[in-house]
Design a protein around this motif. Structure first.
Motif, mmCIF file in Angstrom:
data_model
loop_
_atom_site.group_PDB
_atom_site.id
_atom_site.type_symbol
_atom_site.label_atom_id
_atom_site.label_comp_id
_atom_site.label_asym_id
_atom_site.label_seq_id
_atom_site.Cartn_x
_atom_site.Cartn_y
_atom_site.Cartn_z
ATOM 1 N N TRP A 171 5.906 -4.442 -2.337
ATOM 2 C CA TRP A 171 4.791 -3.736 -1.720
ATOM 3 C C TRP A 171 3.762 -3.377 -2.780
ATOM 4 O O TRP A 171 4.107 -3.038 -3.908
ATOM 5 N N THR B 93 3.462 4.028 9.774
ATOM 6 C CA THR B 93 3.597 2.580 9.589
ATOM 7 C C THR B 93 3.051 1.881 10.834
ATOM 8 O O THR B 93 3.793 1.582 11.761
ATOM 9 N N THR C 119 2.137 -1.108 11.259
ATOM 10 C CA THR C 119 2.830 -2.388 11.403
ATOM 11 C C THR C 119 3.952 -2.413 10.365
ATOM 12 O O THR C 119 3.942 -1.610 9.427
ATOM 13 N N GLU D 99 4.189 -4.261 8.002
ATOM 14 C CA GLU D 99 3.617 -4.715 6.728
ATOM 15 C C GLU D 99 2.571 -3.770 6.169
ATOM 16 O O GLU D 99 1.950 -4.078 5.145
ATOM 17 N N THR D 100 2.353 -2.619 6.807
ATOM 18 C CA THR D 100 1.372 -1.652 6.299
ATOM 19 C C THR D 100 1.895 -0.236 6.466
ATOM 20 O O THR D 100 2.669 0.045 7.384
ATOM 21 N N THR E 15 0.570 4.098 5.596
ATOM 22 C CA THR E 15 -0.327 5.090 5.015
ATOM 23 C C THR E 15 0.451 6.400 4.949
ATOM 24 O O THR E 15 1.408 6.601 5.692
ATOM 25 N N LYS F 293 -1.747 4.218 0.444
ATOM 26 C CA LYS F 293 -1.780 3.080 1.366
ATOM 27 C C LYS F 293 -0.851 2.029 0.790
ATOM 28 O O LYS F 293 -0.822 1.821 -0.426
ATOM 29 N N ARG G 219 0.782 -2.047 1.343
ATOM 30 C CA ARG G 219 0.771 -3.312 2.068
ATOM 31 C C ARG G 219 1.854 -4.211 1.494
ATOM 32 O O ARG G 219 2.065 -4.284 0.284
ATOM 33 N N TRP G 220 2.567 -4.843 2.402
ATOM 34 C CA TRP G 220 3.674 -5.721 2.047
ATOM 35 C C TRP G 220 3.132 -6.996 1.452
ATOM 36 O O TRP G 220 2.212 -7.616 2.006
#
Length: 190
Positions: A32, A132, A134, A136-137, A139, A160, A162-163
């Motif tokens: 990440w 979360t 998604t 893959e994201t 905050t 923040k 992001r995967w």
């Protein structure tokens, strides 16, 4: 001043991964990218052994340096974190102590809120919130306070994530933020 930022990012990331009962945040395992902005005020708690070794001039300089750093506009920091199944199964394993307890206030697949209370030599409270949207994201925000009185240390931050992918490569849980971290000894020597 990266000491409080590093602590906060690690705490927030671990919070984002913790689980309560059957409910876990829906996040992917792997590498990440974490982007954080931290603001702080006050004096971080320092071991008495260290402060006892400081001259009054060293302590005054350290306080002045911390006040100057707190007045600066915070910089965005980016780090890489490897999130493993063990992180999900045993959150706070390295950060926990008998003096600090974490309580999950609320967990869903898309959000989590955790309260922390420390009652040992260094007293403090904190609240971590992670969302979360998604797998893959993510905050999050945090609000921490340690110590008491006019020199209480407060830390507020936003993060923040992001995967990047399933393979962590050379990344491990210690991440690359430690490279720019100043030690308390370096601060006290100024």
């Amino acid at each position: 001043m990266n000491i409080p930022k590093t602590i906060a990012v690690a705490a927030l990331l671990l919070t984002a991964l913790s689980a309560a009962g059957a409910e876990k945040l829906n996040v992917k395992l792997g590498l990440w990218e974490m982007t954080s902005i931290m603001r702080f005020s006050g004096i971080p708690p320092l071991p008495k052994e260290l402060t006892d070794k400081m001259t009054p001039e060293q302590r005054a300089k350290m306080i002045a340096d911390l006040e100057a750093a707190a007045a600066e506009e915070p910089e965005e920091e980016v780090s890489s974190e490897c999130i493993t199944q063990e992180d999900l199964d045993r959150p706070f394993q390295s950060a926990s102590s008998e003096d600090c307890k974490q309580t999950v206030v609320r967990t869903t697949r898309n959000s989590q809120e955790i309260r922390m209370v420390c009652t040992g030599k260094i007293k403090g409270t904190g609240l971590f919130r992670v969302t979360t949207p998604t797998p893959e994201t993510m905050t999050g925000d945090l609000d921490l306070t340690t110590g008491e009185g006019p020199e209480a240390f407060t830390l507020k931050g936003n993060i923040k994530g992001r995967w990047l992918g399933p393979d962590c490569g050379d990344e491990d849980d210690s991440d690359d933020m430690d490279d720019d971290e100043e030690s308390t000894e370096e601060i006290s020597e100024r």
